[in-house]
Design a protein around this motif. Structure first.
Motif, PDB file in Angstrom:
ATOM      1  N   LEU A 415      -1.796 -11.146 -10.400  1.00 32.09           N
ATOM      2  CA  LEU A 415      -1.136 -10.333 -11.423  1.00 32.09           C
ATOM      3  C   LEU A 415      -0.021  -9.483 -10.820  1.00 32.09           C
ATOM      4  O   LEU A 415       1.048  -9.319 -11.434  1.00 32.09           O
ATOM      5  N   TYR A 416      -0.255  -8.967  -9.630  1.00 33.44           N
ATOM      6  CA  TYR A 416       0.790  -8.189  -8.966  1.00 33.44           C
ATOM      7  C   TYR A 416       1.978  -9.070  -8.616  1.00 33.44           C
ATOM      8  O   TYR A 416       3.140  -8.653  -8.742  1.00 33.44           O
ATOM      9  N   ALA A 417       1.704 -10.303  -8.177  1.00 35.05           N
ATOM     10  CA  ALA A 417       2.798 -11.234  -7.900  1.00 35.05           C
ATOM     11  C   ALA A 417       3.582 -11.549  -9.170  1.00 35.05           C
ATOM     12  O   ALA A 417       4.821 -11.633  -9.146  1.00 35.05           O
ATOM     13  N   ALA A 418       2.875 -11.716 -10.293  1.00 36.53           N
ATOM     14  CA  ALA A 418       3.572 -11.951 -11.562  1.00 36.53           C
ATOM     15  C   ALA A 418       4.438 -10.746 -11.938  1.00 36.53           C
ATOM     16  O   ALA A 418       5.565 -10.906 -12.443  1.00 36.53           O
ATOM     17  N   ALA A 419       3.928  -9.534 -11.716  1.00 34.43           N
ATOM     18  CA  ALA A 419       4.728  -8.345 -11.995  1.00 34.43           C
ATOM     19  C   ALA A 419       5.958  -8.279 -11.096  1.00 34.43           C
ATOM     20  O   ALA A 419       7.047  -7.893 -11.553  1.00 34.43           O
ATOM     21  N   MET A 420       5.812  -8.666  -9.835  1.00 33.90           N
ATOM     22  CA  MET A 420       6.966  -8.672  -8.936  1.00 33.90           C
ATOM     23  C   MET A 420       8.006  -9.701  -9.375  1.00 33.90           C
ATOM     24  O   MET A 420       9.219  -9.446  -9.297  1.00 33.90           O
ATOM     25  N   ALA A 454      10.250   0.251  -2.226  1.00 32.11           N
ATOM     26  CA  ALA A 454       8.896  -0.070  -2.689  1.00 32.11           C
ATOM     27  C   ALA A 454       8.618  -1.569  -2.579  1.00 32.11           C
ATOM     28  O   ALA A 454       7.533  -1.980  -2.138  1.00 32.11           O
ATOM     29  N   ASP A 455       9.582  -2.398  -2.951  1.00 36.03           N
ATOM     30  CA  ASP A 455       9.389  -3.844  -2.836  1.00 36.03           C
ATOM     31  C   ASP A 455       9.280  -4.267  -1.373  1.00 36.03           C
ATOM     32  O   ASP A 455       8.498  -5.164  -1.034  1.00 36.03           O
ATOM     33  N   GLY A 456      10.064  -3.628  -0.505  1.00 38.09           N
ATOM     34  CA  GLY A 456       9.973  -3.954   0.910  1.00 38.09           C
ATOM     35  C   GLY A 456       8.633  -3.569   1.509  1.00 38.09           C
ATOM     36  O   GLY A 456       8.075  -4.293   2.335  1.00 38.09           O
ATOM     37  N   MET A 457       8.077  -2.431   1.103  1.00 40.21           N
ATOM     38  CA  MET A 457       6.760  -2.032   1.592  1.00 40.21           C
ATOM     39  C   MET A 457       5.691  -2.992   1.093  1.00 40.21           C
ATOM     40  O   MET A 457       4.751  -3.332   1.828  1.00 40.21           O
ATOM     41  N   THR A 458       5.816  -3.456  -0.143  1.00 37.49           N
ATOM     42  CA  THR A 458       4.865  -4.448  -0.654  1.00 37.49           C
ATOM     43  C   THR A 458       4.953  -5.749   0.133  1.00 37.49           C
ATOM     44  O   THR A 458       3.930  -6.352   0.478  1.00 37.49           O
ATOM     45  N   PHE A 459       6.166  -6.177   0.409  1.00 37.50           N
ATOM     46  CA  PHE A 459       6.329  -7.408   1.194  1.00 37.50           C
ATOM     47  C   PHE A 459       5.759  -7.253   2.597  1.00 37.50           C
ATOM     48  O   PHE A 459       5.077  -8.153   3.108  1.00 37.50           O
ATOM     49  N   THR A 460       5.989  -6.107   3.230  1.00 32.51           N
ATOM     50  CA  THR A 460       5.465  -5.883   4.583  1.00 32.51           C
ATOM     51  C   THR A 460       3.945  -5.876   4.590  1.00 32.51           C
ATOM     52  O   THR A 460       3.306  -6.484   5.457  1.00 32.51           O
ATOM     53  N   ALA A 461       3.348  -5.200   3.613  1.00 31.77           N
ATOM     54  CA  ALA A 461       1.888  -5.141   3.557  1.00 31.77           C
ATOM     55  C   ALA A 461       1.290  -6.520   3.299  1.00 31.77           C
ATOM     56  O   ALA A 461       0.306  -6.916   3.939  1.00 31.77           O
ATOM     57  N   ALA A 462       1.877  -7.273   2.368  1.00 26.48           N
ATOM     58  CA  ALA A 462       1.349  -8.602   2.073  1.00 26.48           C
ATOM     59  C   ALA A 462       1.541  -9.560   3.246  1.00 26.48           C
ATOM     60  O   ALA A 462       0.650 -10.357   3.565  1.00 26.48           O
ATOM     61  N   ALA A 483       7.263 -10.782  -3.682  1.00 22.38           N
ATOM     62  CA  ALA A 483       7.803  -9.529  -3.148  1.00 22.38           C
ATOM     63  C   ALA A 483       9.094  -9.778  -2.375  1.00 22.38           C
ATOM     64  O   ALA A 483      10.037  -8.975  -2.445  1.00 22.38           O
ATOM     65  N   PHE A 484       9.154 -10.887  -1.642  1.00 19.19           N
ATOM     66  CA  PHE A 484      10.381 -11.188  -0.904  1.00 19.19           C
ATOM     67  C   PHE A 484      11.544 -11.452  -1.862  1.00 19.19           C
ATOM     68  O   PHE A 484      12.671 -11.003  -1.612  1.00 19.19           O
ATOM     69  N   LEU A 489      16.651  -9.671  -3.949  1.00 18.26           N
ATOM     70  CA  LEU A 489      17.566  -9.378  -5.045  1.00 18.26           C
ATOM     71  C   LEU A 489      17.926  -7.895  -5.073  1.00 18.26           C
ATOM     72  O   LEU A 489      19.078  -7.528  -5.351  1.00 18.26           O
ATOM     73  N   GLY A 490      16.936  -7.040  -4.788  1.00 22.89           N
ATOM     74  CA  GLY A 490      17.237  -5.613  -4.715  1.00 22.89           C
ATOM     75  C   GLY A 490      18.222  -5.288  -3.610  1.00 22.89           C
ATOM     76  O   GLY A 490      19.122  -4.449  -3.794  1.00 22.89           O
ATOM     77  N   GLY A 491      18.083  -5.938  -2.452  1.00 21.07           N
ATOM     78  CA  GLY A 491      19.045  -5.721  -1.373  1.00 21.07           C
ATOM     79  C   GLY A 491      20.434  -6.201  -1.735  1.00 21.07           C
ATOM     80  O   GLY A 491      21.439  -5.549  -1.404  1.00 21.07           O
ATOM     81  N   GLU A 492      20.523  -7.340  -2.422  1.00 21.26           N
ATOM     82  CA  GLU A 492      21.829  -7.833  -2.857  1.00 21.26           C
ATOM     83  C   GLU A 492      22.459  -6.884  -3.869  1.00 21.26           C
ATOM     84  O   GLU A 492      23.669  -6.615  -3.821  1.00 21.26           O
ATOM     85  N   PHE A 493      21.635  -6.374  -4.769  1.00 18.38           N
ATOM     86  CA  PHE A 493      22.145  -5.411  -5.760  1.00 18.38           C
ATOM     87  C   PHE A 493      22.640  -4.143  -5.063  1.00 18.38           C
ATOM     88  O   PHE A 493      23.702  -3.593  -5.403  1.00 18.38           O
TER      89      PHE A 493
END
Length: 840
Positions: A415-420, A454-462, A483-484, A489-493
């Motif tokens: 579910l968290y992956a779907a939210a990401m 926040a997305d980067g921290m999620t990616f690092t933890a996962a 998360a990646f 996309l957040g980094g590109e933005f």
């Protein structure tokens, strides 16, 4: 004459002398880790040999005289000797407390008193592996003990104890708190024969090893938390669990059979330990150099071999697994006809261990009651529940079996992956909408940064967890990918927004570092410059002056001509010519502006360090006081969900009504609040975090307050209720039009009576204003513009919404708001006179 030798030769000579010199008899220094491990394992073998030479009843430290006239029997094990001074006088009282819990658990289905050696009631779980949580209370004993009651040098003379003169670790002083227990049943099952009732044949049953990781949160004593590991034996048929800690000053696992309730438990546990302990010691000796962990260590944080241990309170645990409620399994209460409860439980456990899609009922909650006793610190820790407490107040330890726990983790990860992925979709849609420089200039770089961190921290933890994930590998990989994608996309933005807004940063950096008084008078923003235009200048006059300037302009050789995207070469030449030439001696030349790549790399590096620091603090907060940990997590959540505050500030500074789509704002708010809602409000969250519904309610209110402010800025204006002295000057495209400005030339072109007399227009009265009709040059449709009459005041909500329908440029042209906004997505120039327009 001195002879100088090269460095390598000197080193070789010293090494050769050291190799040729004979070794002396003196062996200095402390023993290495291998010697310590060998000594510890040898002592463990001696302790096991001592256990094998004992029988039931050899350890009876309570007062009384047996048939042989011997009073107080002790064992030759560390902690079980009389000279050690442990408070074994409370052993019988501890066992009686455990029997009391067992009888109550079985009396839920059997209304009779069981024998002390046979607490078997209705069927219970054969595999008690799971995670449980509940509340506990502390009870005093009749034989108080402190750390000053012991001489550790005499109790365990093989070690050099540190901090033995201060209060020991794991010494619970509070009256109540929370408990988290993770049970892990061993796969090794040892059968044994249990004596049944008088005259009945022997019954075949089993015993298995078990391990428990216990976390005791001392809520009444500054909220301190203690972790420990207990090892012991589980009798699946009776649902009884006996565990103990083991350390350098307490041979708990070797004396555990003598702490059981009866002789059958003693014999079966002794048989299990005789088979399991030698295997563990042999494995430790084979992997002596690679495995440095002390066997059966109770220290969760530091379980390595050491000659300098730190003392802590020891614990013995008596736990009783409760039978599952028949109502939870869809069975009728017991009233004469017995239903096959044992077969149903076995079918559920088989399906959980090896799912084949069998039609079994949903597994109910795992419930365990327990009492812990510290023989050296002399106090009890009891779980809260019946019969001492009403069922509505507490229910001992409640949780879920390990298979269900893992299933919940998998579902949450998916579910968290779907939210990401949904976050990434919304971000991609926003990037498509804000692809022009004009729109990118409105977006707050800080808001985009908060989401990306926040997305980067999620990616690092996962990504860190995926290396050790076993049963949750595939869901964790899905989260890593999602998360990646969101992080990328957040980094590109962020990079696109920074590329557009970097000139503002470079100008501000140059002004901050330039000496006082060195100010370029022509260095003004487009909006400010537009505000200073003469209002009486006409369109034709401006075009004539512009053409004259272009014809007489001579460009300096040092300034290149860059062709803009709209191919307006003449306008670009005029702009370059109007800029004053800069010499190499000016301070701005000494401060080279940062490129977009350099600035983005530096910012990303700082954000990575910030994310790592927050992650390390979050991990270390698990050992903090509960109140301090809760405050830290709430502050992190509050800072994270304040992501729209920078956008509100950006709207005020830029005088921009709306920079982001409402789908993006609301969607990102809801999706990023979902994980917080899970851990803050869901009782069965997989980490068993303590709920904080009040904090989550405050957080929700704060997020929707930010969204409300964004809505007010979109409807009323970005600088609503903001003093003009707090913000820089900016052009108001939705300005109020008044008939008083006709003489001053303040009305837009086409609305004044003396301008463009041939233009078709009409007017009609509407309260305090008159509606003037004018053609929009972009869409060629009629635009009705309200003009406030002379002497009237502009008031009312209707006027605010009416002003949003039109936009007035600094060059006094008027258009539909939608038309001009769509035009300014591509060009910041007036569609009629091609004058530069201040950004929205």
């Amino acid at each position: 004459m001195a002879i100088s030798l090269p460095g390598p030769v000197v080193v070789f000579i010293i090494l050769l002398i050291w190799l040729l010199l004979p070794e002396g008899d003196f062996q200095g220094g402390a023993p290495n880790i291998t010697d310590i491990a060998l000594q510890q394992l040898a002592r463990h073998r001696d302790s096991l040999a001592t256990l094998n030479t004992t029988r039931w009843g050899d350890f009876s430290p309570t007062s009384g005289t047996d048939a042989d006239g011997v009073v107080h029997r002790y064992l030759n094990l560390t902690g079980f000797r009389e000279k050690d001074g442990f408070a074994w006088e409370e052993l019988d009282h501890f066992l009686n407390k455990g029997r009391h819990l067992s009888r109550h658990a079985t009396s839920l289905v059997h209304d009779k008193v069981q024998n002390d050696d046979d607490v078997q009631g209705e069927a219970v779980w054969a595999n008690a592996s799971g995670t449980l949580r509940g509340d506990w209370i502390r009870r005093e004993t009749s034989v108080p003990r402190t750390h000053q009651s012991y001489n550790l040098s005499q109790l365990a003379p093989y070690f050099d104890w540190v901090e033995d003169r201060v209060d020991w670790a794991r010494n619970i002083t509070g009256s109540s708190g929370r408990m988290l227990v993770r049970l892990d049943d061993d796969d090794t099952v040892v059968p044994y024969e249990q004596a049944a009732a008088a005259g009945s044949p022997l019954v075949e049953t089993t015993v298995r090893g078990i391990k428990a990781t216990v976390t005791l949160e001392d809520a009444a004593s500054l909220g301190h938390t203690w972790d420990m590991v207990l090892w012991g034996v589980h009798w699946p048929k009776q649902g009884l669990i006996m565990m103990t800690t083991t350390s350098e000053k307490f041979d708990g696992i070797f004396g555990l059979p003598h702490l059981t309730p009866g002789p059958e438990y003693f014999q079966s546990s002794k048989q299990l330990l005789n088979e399991s302990i030698p295997a563990v010691i042999d494995k430790k000796e084979q992997n002596l150099y690679s495995d440095q962990d002390l066997p059966w260590s109770s220290d969760l944080e530091n379980s390595l071999y050491t000659m300098h241990p730190s003392p802590h309170c020891e614990y013995i645990m008596y736990a009783q697994v409760h039978p599952p409620a028949r109502q939870d399994l869809g069975l009728a209460p017991v009233d004469g006809a017995q239903q096959p409860l044992q077969e149903i439980i076995q079918a559920i456990e088989d399906e959980l261990e090896a799912p084949v899609g069998a039609p079994v009922p949903r597994a109910p909650e795992l419930q365990v009651s327990a009492v812990l006793y510290s023989p050296d610190c002399a106090f009890y820790i009891e779980t809260k529940g019946p019969p001492d407490f009403p069922p509505g107040e507490a229910s001992h330890l409640l949780g879920m079996k390990s298979e269900i726990h893992i299933y919940h983790v998998k579902i949450w990860l998916l579910l968290y992956a779907a939210a990401m992925l949904a976050q990434a979709y919304l971000l991609k849609a926003q990037m498509t909408e804000s692809y022009t420089p004009s729109n990118m200039g409105r977006v707050s770089f800080t808001t985009a940064s908060i989401m990306s961190i926040a997305d980067g921290m999620t990616f690092t933890a996962a990504a860190t967890w995926v290396s050790s994930a076993k049963s949750t590998l595939l869901p964790t990989l899905a989260l890593v990918i999602a998360a990646f994608q969101s992080m990328a996309l957040g980094g590109e933005f962020m990079s696109r927004v920074l590329k557009v807004q970097l000139p503002e940063h470079n100008n501000r950096r140059g002004r901050d570092q330039s000496p006082p008084g060195d100010t370029n008078p022509n260095d003004a923003s487009p909006g400010a410059g537009s505000l200073q235009r003469p209002a009486s200048s006409s369109n034709a006059g401006r075009r004539g002056r512009s053409n004259a300037e272009r014809s007489s302009t001579v460009l300096p050789l040092s300034q290149p001509v860059i062709v803009p995207s709209d191919q307006d070469v003449d306008a670009e030449i005029a702009e370059v010519a109007a800029a004053p030439p800069q010499s190499a001696a000016t301070p701005s030349a000494a401060i080279p502006p940062l490129s977009a790549a350099q600035a983005f790399q530096g910012i990303v590096g700082r954000y990575i360090m910030l994310g790592l620091c927050i992650g390390f603090l979050a991990i270390s907060s698990s050992t903090w006081y509960a109140s301090l940990r809760s405050l830290f997590l709430n502050l992190c959540a509050f800072s994270y969900m304040s992501l729209w505050v920078p956008q509100i500030h950006r709207n005020v500074i830029r005088n921009c009504r709306r920079a982001l789509s409402w789908h993006f704002v609301i969607g990102q708010s809801v999706l990023r609040m979902l994980p917080i809602a899970y851990f803050w409000t869901y009782p069965s969250n997989f980490v068993f975090a303590q709920l904080d519904v009040l904090a989550f309610g405050v957080l929700c209110g704060w997020v929707w307050l930010q969204i409300f402010v964004l809505a007010v800025q979109d409807v009323v204006g970005p600088r609503f209720c903001v003093p003009s002295s707090w913000v820089p000057d900016a052009w108001d495209y939705h300005r109020v039009l008044r008939e008083d400005n006709i003489e001053a030339g303040g009305l837009p072109l086409g609305l004044a009576a003396d301008e463009t007399p041939g233009l078709e227009r009409s007017s009609r009265e509407m309260g305090r204003s008159s509606l003037h009709a004018i053609d929009c040059t972009i869409c060629r449709e009629i635009l009705e513009v309200p003009v406030v009459k002379t002497g009237e005041e502009d008031s009312g909500v209707a006027t605010i919404f009416t002003r949003k329908a039109y936009m007035v440029t600094p060059c006094r042209h008027i258009f539909h708001s939608v038309c001009l906004e769509n035009w300014m997505r591509f060009r910041l120039q007036c569609p009629i006179c091609r004058e530069d327009l201040p950004p929205l």
